[in-house]
Design an enzyme around this catalytic site. Structure first.
Site, PDB file in Angstrom:
ATOM      1  N   ALA A 157      10.424  33.342  34.748  1.00 34.88           N
ATOM      2  CA  ALA A 157       9.209  33.443  35.552  1.00 34.88           C
ATOM      3  C   ALA A 157       8.515  32.078  35.559  1.00 34.88           C
ATOM      4  O   ALA A 157       8.770  31.236  34.699  1.00 34.88           O
ATOM      5  CB  ALA A 157       8.270  34.517  35.009  1.00 34.88           C
ATOM      6  N   PHE A 158       7.606  31.882  36.525  1.00 39.22           N
ATOM      7  CA  PHE A 158       7.033  30.534  36.700  1.00 39.22           C
ATOM      8  C   PHE A 158       6.202  30.098  35.505  1.00 39.22           C
ATOM      9  O   PHE A 158       5.915  28.904  35.351  1.00 39.22           O
ATOM     10  CB  PHE A 158       6.210  30.466  37.988  1.00 39.22           C
ATOM     11  CG  PHE A 158       4.804  30.990  37.855  1.00 39.22           C
ATOM     12  CD1 PHE A 158       4.522  32.329  38.051  1.00 39.22           C
ATOM     13  CD2 PHE A 158       3.768  30.138  37.519  1.00 39.22           C
ATOM     14  CE1 PHE A 158       3.230  32.814  37.914  1.00 39.22           C
ATOM     15  CE2 PHE A 158       2.471  30.607  37.387  1.00 39.22           C
ATOM     16  CZ  PHE A 158       2.199  31.952  37.579  1.00 39.22           C
ATOM     17  N   LYS A 159       5.802  31.036  34.658  1.00 37.68           N
ATOM     18  CA  LYS A 159       4.944  30.653  33.537  1.00 37.68           C
ATOM     19  C   LYS A 159       5.636  29.670  32.589  1.00 37.68           C
ATOM     20  O   LYS A 159       4.993  28.945  31.844  1.00 37.68           O
ATOM     21  CB  LYS A 159       4.451  31.887  32.816  1.00 37.68           C
ATOM     22  CG  LYS A 159       3.522  32.682  33.747  1.00 37.68           C
ATOM     23  CD  LYS A 159       2.780  33.787  33.071  1.00 37.68           C
ATOM     24  CE  LYS A 159       1.691  34.374  33.958  1.00 37.68           C
ATOM     25  NZ  LYS A 159       2.201  35.136  35.107  1.00 37.68           N
ATOM     26  N   ASP A 160       6.968  29.623  32.642  1.00 41.33           N
ATOM     27  CA  ASP A 160       7.697  28.642  31.833  1.00 41.33           C
ATOM     28  C   ASP A 160       7.328  27.199  32.204  1.00 41.33           C
ATOM     29  O   ASP A 160       7.385  26.313  31.355  1.00 41.33           O
ATOM     30  CB  ASP A 160       9.206  28.816  32.024  1.00 41.33           C
ATOM     31  CG  ASP A 160       9.741  30.099  31.391  1.00 41.33           C
ATOM     32  OD1 ASP A 160       9.235  30.486  30.325  1.00 41.33           O
ATOM     33  OD2 ASP A 160      10.667  30.698  31.967  1.00 41.33           O
TER      34      ASP A 160
END
Ligand SMILES: *Cc1c(COP(=O)(O)O)cnc(C)c1O
Length: 468
Positions: free
Chosen positions: A111-114
């Site tokens: 997910a983009f939170k990485d």
């Protein structure tokens, strides 16, 4: 040198290091920079030949200059994005003549939170080494943030991490991504209760000043300014690849806490040519309702196919309000007090008009989300996750003909939300190779009642053991 002040006018100015390690300002506000770097179109054009990590190092440098020199930052960015499973880090995939997916799910937890947390974990470690400090990160998660935080912090020196999730109420993939990490500095706590219970417990831990000081508690929630800065990068990365500054794109952003789309706004304020930013929400549509009426009024959150956006108080919105109030922290504090006391506030027409000039917004419900997943698959053979589908549906609806390329942020891998995708397609998405044995990995977590004493004892024991 950029310094940071609170959106409520009662804290700061501070350097980046303080903002990185503290999260929230002392007066309850959020930290914002006292000015932004001003880039010329040629500065963005000059990013064209650079790889993702180098682009990140250039864009982030002015925000962190008092803490990391250019070489140090470059090394941190290199390491942060080396673990992504696509050579481009954030590849653009073309859906039709003028619509693109910006795939932000090639990091360790899909997910983009990485993008933000992989960098944040390394920044924490570097700063702590330097000051010989310690940090105990504590957070509550409904899924993606917890997994990204654990993978970013596992095995890091001088840091422990404890993440609370609601027992039995996160998806099996999300849970396993958290509970199968073997590093000794990671503690997972499954709370017999809801996400709200988890959040309440975490807030209570932070409110315990003695505990916070003893363990050096820190947060990695989406209001941390460092996360916003890290997320500005992919807006410029995508725009430049699609011909900016000559052709400014529209961005459609699946939105919950307003962190991601606000990062796009910061890139625009730095000078990135952007046609507009589209806020796409699910049934939890407080931001769309605000832009329609000027009235900010949270309702009870409802469960949807896109759970990472099941949020009614979009914390980062306060940062935009600060700008719309021309940096008048007292005015922002007034709105926030009204929200706390009366459950809502209203901005004057002039303020609303300025917000509308910056963003478009709308919602997509479950049915439209599923139709969009099916339509995209038929149209281009690409499977998208429900969050991404909300963005595509709303982005296409709000784009006028001839406006320029539409970039839809793909915020999660479809296999992270297999049930919703299968409901739309009758076909289950497959996890990338690195995750195929997830179901066979051993899980480790504590199950606790939503009881502050029990949670406090577990967090303290874990941090102390590790900090010895
Ligand atoms: C966190 C998240 C969002 C929402 O991002 P905000 O910054 O909270 O607006 C959207 N999609 C996915 C998959 C997420 O994990």
């Amino acid at each position: 040198m950029i310094r940071y002040v609170s959106t409520r006018g009662g804290d700061g100015p501070h350097g980046f290091e303080t903002v990185l390690l503290t999260g929230t300002a002392r007066d309850g506000g959020l930290f914002v920079p006292d000015r932004l770097p001003a880039w010329a179109p040629a500065d963005f054009a000059a990013l064209a030949g650079l790889d993702y990590a180098e682009t990140a190092a250039r864009m982030i440098a002015p925000f962190v200059a008092d803490t990391f020199d250019a070489e140090e930052l470059r090394a941190l960015c290199r390491e942060a994005y080396a673990g992504f499973d696509h050579a481009a880090v954030a590849p653009l995939v073309q859906l039709d003549a003028d619509t693109f997916l910006l795939e932000l799910f090639h990091g360790p937890t899909l997910a983009f939170k990485d993008f933000a947390l992989q960098l944040l974990g390394r920044m924490f470690e570097r700063v702590l080494e330097r000051r010989e400090g310690r940090l105990a990160v504590v957070g509550a998660t409904s899924g993606d943030t917890g997994a990204a935080a654990i993978h970013a912090l596992a095995g890091r020196r001088r840091i422990t991490v404890a993440i609370l999730h609601p027992h039995g109420r996160v998806s099996p993939v999300q849970r396993r991504q958290m509970t199968t990490v073997e590093a000794p500095n990671v503690l997972n706590i499954a709370v017999r209760g809801s996400f709200d219970d988890c959040q309440r417990l975490v807030k209570a831990l932070f409110a315990d000043r003695a505990l916070a000081d003893e363990l050096h508690l820190a947060a990695v929630n989406s209001i941390n300014w460092a996360r916003i800065v890290a997320q500005t990068v992919y807006y410029a990365w995508a725009a430049v690849r699609l011909g900016a500054p000559a052709r400014p794109p529209l961005f459609a952003v699946p939105t919950g806490n307003f962190g991601d789309v606000y990062a796009g706004h910061v890139a625009r304020r730095m000078g990135l040519p952007v046609r507009t930013l589209v806020i796409a929400t699910n049934e939890n549509d407080i931001l769309a309702r605000f832009l329609a009426t000027g009235h900010y009024r949270p309702r009870r959150p409802v469960a949807t196919d896109s759970p990472a956006m099941d949020i009614q108080v979009a914390s980062n919105f306060e940062r935009l309000l600060f700008e719309l109030a021309d940096g008048d922290g007292t005015r922002v504090a007034g709105w926030m007090a009204e929200l706390a006391e009366r459950g809502a506030f209203r901005v004057p027409p002039a303020v609303l008009a300025r917000a509308r000039a910056l963003f478009r917004a709308d919602r997509a419900d479950r049915e439209e989300t599923r139709t969009t997943i099916a339509h995209i698959f038929r149209e281009s053979g690409v499977m998208v996750d429900p969050h991404t589908a909300v963005g595509i549906a709303v982005g296409r609806r709000l784009r006028a003909a001839g406006e320029g390329p539409l970039v839809c942020l793909a915020t999660a891998h479809p296999a992270k939300f297999p049930d919703a995708v299968a409901a739309a397609l009758g076909e289950r998405p497959v996890l990338p190779p690195a995750w195929r044995d997830l179901e066979r990995r051993e899980e480790r977590f504590l199950v606790l009642d939503p009881d502050l004493e029990a949670v406090r004892a577990a967090v303290r024991r874990h941090a102390r053991e590790q900090q010895r």
